[in-house]
Each structure stands twice: as C-alpha cells, then as structure tokens.
Motif scaffolding. Structure first.
Motif, PDB file in Angstrom:
ATOM      1  N   ARG A   1       0.868  -1.182   0.000  1.00 14.29           N
ATOM      2  CA  ARG A   1       0.000   0.000   0.000  1.00 14.29           C
ATOM      3  C   ARG A   1       0.906   1.233   0.000  1.00 14.29           C
TER       4      ARG A   1
ATOM      5  N   HIS B   1      -4.107  -4.715   4.912  1.00 18.69           N
ATOM      6  CA  HIS B   1      -5.190  -3.730   4.830  1.00 18.69           C
ATOM      7  C   HIS B   1      -6.545  -4.444   4.696  1.00 18.69           C
ATOM      8  N   SER B   2      -6.616  -5.447   3.848  1.00 13.24           N
ATOM      9  CA  SER B   2      -7.875  -6.175   3.615  1.00 13.24           C
ATOM     10  C   SER B   2      -8.346  -6.900   4.870  1.00 13.24           C
TER      11      SER B   2
ATOM     12  N   ASP C   1     -12.911   0.768   4.400  1.00 11.16           N
ATOM     13  CA  ASP C   1     -11.712   1.007   3.598  1.00 11.16           C
ATOM     14  C   ASP C   1     -11.141   2.394   3.906  1.00 11.16           C
TER      15      ASP C   1
ATOM     16  N   SER D   1      -9.645   2.527   7.503  1.00  7.59           N
ATOM     17  CA  SER D   1      -8.310   1.941   7.511  1.00  7.59           C
ATOM     18  C   SER D   1      -7.308   2.885   6.854  1.00  7.59           C
ATOM     19  N   ALA D   2      -7.670   3.461   5.724  1.00  5.03           N
ATOM     20  CA  ALA D   2      -6.767   4.393   5.024  1.00  5.03           C
ATOM     21  C   ALA D   2      -6.424   5.594   5.900  1.00  5.03           C
TER      22      ALA D   2
ATOM     23  N   GLU E   1      -3.834   4.360   8.312  1.00  8.26           N
ATOM     24  CA  GLU E   1      -2.603   4.101   7.567  1.00  8.26           C
ATOM     25  C   GLU E   1      -1.888   5.415   7.246  1.00  8.26           C
TER      26      GLU E   1
ATOM     27  N   PHE F   1      -1.872  -1.911  12.676  1.00  6.74           N
ATOM     28  CA  PHE F   1      -1.207  -1.246  11.556  1.00  6.74           C
ATOM     29  C   PHE F   1       0.310  -1.400  11.567  1.00  6.74           C
TER      30      PHE F   1
END
Length: 194
Positions: A31, A47-48, A126, A129-130, A133, A162
């Motif tokens: 990523r 991530h998934s 998603d 999480s982003a 991250e 993470f």
C-alpha cells in the motif's frame, strides 16, 4: 499464477482464481507504493484483513465479510495504484478491475455486484483503515488524514493492527481468515435450511 493457473486479465474466468494466489499476491503488494514506516511493507492483504475486521463488527453475514476481505482482490494481479493515477488511466482500467472483481466474486459464491448498502459499509471501512494508515504509516498529519479520508471519531481502532507484518505471515493469516469465513458461511447456510 503460482498455483499453475493461467489468468486472462481481459476475460478472467472464475475457474482460474485460487485463494492461495490472491493471498500470495496481496501479501506482496505494498500500500502507499511502499512509502510507509516499518521494517516491512504494509501490504494490501494486511489492509484487507483490517477492512474485513471493521465490517465484521457491524455485519456478521459471512458473505459480506468475505466481500470485505476480497474488496481489493484484483490487485493481486494488477497491483495497487493510487486513485489519482487510476483516474488518469481512464475507464479502461476500471473495466479490467471490475471484470477481475466480478470473476473473484463468482469464484467464491458472491454476487458479481455487491448490494449498495454493503458496498458502502465496505467503502467506509476502507476509508477508516486508510485514515489510520495515512497517519500511522505514511507521514500524514491528523488534519490531512481527516481531510482526505474522514473522521475516526466514531470508530477507534487498535493501532497495533497497523504494524507492518512480514509478507509470509500476512499471507498465512489471509488464507486462515478466508477459511474461517468460509466455514462460518457453510454453517450459516445449514442453519438457514434447517
């Protein structure tokens, strides 16, 4: 693919898709184009797994948990590209990505198109999480992450999720989570028919 399957990217067949290939590929796709902190790349597979965990908190249906786990599935063969670059590539890229996603879904018993409310929950997970991250791994400030990915006020996540993990461990965890969801789905289907 390492499984021996040959996947036609322009006309993918569900018969040529194996979970081991997906796990292997996603565990090795970085990523943020690899521009993250840590001893290992933060992979699409990791991530998934996080996205699936977030979705599972509010939607225990194994079908949608599987859809969350596989939401970036096409990236096992086409890689992870940042959204602005996908836009530059135009609709052809999106068509290839959609065909691959549809084949992955059919291979594992999901509808080619996920219902809109489920797709929204997956997209929200998603983005959550982003956000984490961006702040924890990619050097974004909290303000930048909030501006790009929204607030995390309602959904705190354990930052330990993470910490980038070695590819072989993430690959193994991805397959294990897939098997757990698959077993849960079989049990759920039995209960529905009983």
């Amino acid at each position: 693919m390492l499984s021996g399957r040959r996947l036609d990217l322009l006309d993918p067949s569900p018969l040529d898709i194996e979970i081991a290939d997906i796990a292997h590929g996603l565990a090795r796709v970085a990523r943020w184009n690899g521009q993250t902190k840590g001893d290992h790349a933060f992979s699409v597979a990791q991530h998934s797994l996080i996205v699936e965990e977030i979705v599972a908190r509010t939607d225990p249906d194994p079908r949608w948990r599987l859809a969350a786990l596989l939401h970036d599935g096409p990236e096992y063969v086409i890689g992870d590209m940042i959204s602005p670059f996908k836009s530059v590539l135009g609709p052809d890229y999106r068509v290839i990505e959609a065909r691959l996603q549809g084949a992955i879904h059919r291979r594992f018993g999901l509808p080619a198109a996920i219902p809109a409310p489920v797709a929204k929950r997956i997209k929200d997970a998603d983005r959550l999480s982003a956000h984490y991250e961006a702040k924890l791994l990619a050097g974004f400030t909290a303000l930048e992450a909030r501006a790009l990915f929204g607030s995390t006020r309602r959904s705190a996540l354990d930052e330990a999720l993470f910490v980038p993990q070695p590819a072989h461990l993430v690959e193994q965890t991805f397959v294990e989570r897939f098997r757990e969801i698959e077993a849960l789905d079989i049990a759920t289907q039995r209960n529905r028919s009983a």
